[in-house]
Design a protein around this motif. Structure first.
Motif, short mmCIF file in Angstrom:
data_model
loop_
_atom_site.label_atom_id
_atom_site.label_comp_id
_atom_site.label_asym_id
_atom_site.label_seq_id
_atom_site.Cartn_x
_atom_site.Cartn_y
_atom_site.Cartn_z
N ARG A 3 0.83 -1.20 0.00
CA ARG A 3 0.00 0.00 0.00
C ARG A 3 0.88 1.26 0.00
O ARG A 3 0.60 2.22 -0.71
CB ARG A 3 -0.92 0.00 1.22
CG ARG A 3 -1.81 1.21 1.27
CD ARG A 3 -2.73 1.14 2.44
NE ARG A 3 -3.97 0.55 1.97
CZ ARG A 3 -5.01 0.31 2.71
NH1 ARG A 3 -4.98 0.55 3.98
NH2 ARG A 3 -6.11 -0.19 2.20
N TYR A 7 1.05 4.04 -2.94
CA TYR A 7 0.85 5.46 -2.59
C TYR A 7 1.99 6.31 -3.13
O TYR A 7 1.77 7.36 -3.73
CB TYR A 7 0.72 5.62 -1.08
CG TYR A 7 0.63 7.05 -0.63
CD1 TYR A 7 -0.56 7.75 -0.75
CD2 TYR A 7 1.74 7.69 -0.10
CE1 TYR A 7 -0.65 9.07 -0.35
CE2 TYR A 7 1.66 9.02 0.30
CZ TYR A 7 0.46 9.70 0.18
OH TYR A 7 0.39 11.02 0.58
N GLY A 72 -18.05 15.02 4.49
CA GLY A 72 -18.10 13.60 4.80
C GLY A 72 -19.49 13.03 4.60
O GLY A 72 -20.45 13.75 4.30
N ASN A 73 -19.60 11.73 4.80
CA ASN A 73 -20.90 11.06 4.69
C ASN A 73 -21.88 11.53 5.75
O ASN A 73 -23.09 11.35 5.60
CB ASN A 73 -20.72 9.55 4.80
CG ASN A 73 -20.24 8.95 3.50
OD1 ASN A 73 -20.59 9.40 2.43
ND2 ASN A 73 -19.40 7.93 3.61
N PHE A 114 -13.41 9.16 -2.45
CA PHE A 114 -13.70 7.78 -2.10
C PHE A 114 -13.66 7.67 -0.59
O PHE A 114 -13.16 8.55 0.09
CB PHE A 114 -12.71 6.81 -2.77
CG PHE A 114 -11.29 7.10 -2.44
CD1 PHE A 114 -10.67 6.53 -1.35
CD2 PHE A 114 -10.56 7.98 -3.22
CE1 PHE A 114 -9.36 6.80 -1.04
CE2 PHE A 114 -9.24 8.27 -2.92
CZ PHE A 114 -8.63 7.67 -1.83
N GLY A 115 -14.21 6.60 -0.09
CA GLY A 115 -14.25 6.44 1.36
C GLY A 115 -15.31 7.33 1.95
O GLY A 115 -16.42 7.44 1.44
N ALA A 116 -14.94 8.03 3.01
CA ALA A 116 -15.92 8.84 3.74
C ALA A 116 -15.80 10.33 3.45
O ALA A 116 -16.45 11.13 4.10
CB ALA A 116 -15.76 8.59 5.23
N SER A 117 -14.99 10.73 2.47
CA SER A 117 -14.78 12.14 2.21
C SER A 117 -14.91 12.44 0.72
O SER A 117 -14.39 11.69 -0.11
CB SER A 117 -13.39 12.56 2.70
OG SER A 117 -13.27 13.95 2.72
N TYR A 118 -15.61 13.53 0.40
CA TYR A 118 -15.86 13.91 -0.99
C TYR A 118 -15.49 15.37 -1.19
O TYR A 118 -15.61 16.18 -0.29
CB TYR A 118 -17.34 13.72 -1.35
CG TYR A 118 -17.77 12.29 -1.24
CD1 TYR A 118 -17.69 11.43 -2.32
CD2 TYR A 118 -18.25 11.78 -0.03
CE1 TYR A 118 -18.07 10.11 -2.22
CE2 TYR A 118 -18.63 10.46 0.08
CZ TYR A 118 -18.55 9.63 -1.01
OH TYR A 118 -18.92 8.33 -0.91
#
Length: 159
Positions: A3, A7, A72-73, A114-118
């Motif tokens: 990973r 990155y 965030g979501n 992606f994930g919890a942040s836009y």
């Protein structure tokens, strides 16, 4: 381990593309982190798009003026109303009201991420004049006192 390697490769590719695509003109931007407990209605965020300690700054810049934000979501609404105040030539002050759509009618986030942040960007003026050495003021004008779920707000000026 894999990973971290992936990155590092991604960072190198993005940096290389950035250096190749630079045409000598400098873009200006500034971001502000918002409190985790929420953005209070009366709190105005003040952003300075340029580092005023540099000696080669232009005061007035012609270009696209954009507002960007990260959320965030946990953000409960499909849009965000903002009041943006900035300065143009002849010390003229411009105040714009923006309605930034963050989700479609089905509740899917429109921004990238992606994930919890836009992240979402909106062009305020495709071609405008802004004094980048004077602060840009931004505040939410939603119908709640404390707005939760917005992580960062920013201003970008692209020549």
């Amino acid at each position: 381990m894999m990973r971290a390697l992936l990155y590092n490769i991604c960072v190198a590719v993005v940096a290389a593309v950035g250096f190749v695509s630079c045409g000598g003109e400098r873009d200006y931007s500034s971001w502000a982190n918002l409190p985790q407990e929420g953005w209070i209605f009366t709190d105005t965020v003040s952003l300075l798009p340029v580092d005023t300690s540099l000696t080669d700054n232009d005061s007035l810049v012609n270009g696209a003026i954009k507002v960007a934000l990260r959320h965030g979501n946990s953000y409960r609404y499909s849009n965000l109303w903002l009041e943006l105040t900035y300065h143009t030539d002849n010390r003229r002050t411009v105040r714009d009201t923006l309605n930034i759509r963050l989700a479609d009618v089905y509740g899917r986030w429109l921004g990238s991420g992606f994930g919890a942040s836009y992240q979402q960007e909106v062009t305020v003026k495709p071609e405008g004049v802004i004094d980048v050495t004077r602060p840009v003021a931004m505040r939410h004008i939603m119908r709640v006192d404390t707005l939760r779920g917005i992580e960062q707000v920013g201003i970008e000026v692209i020549r």
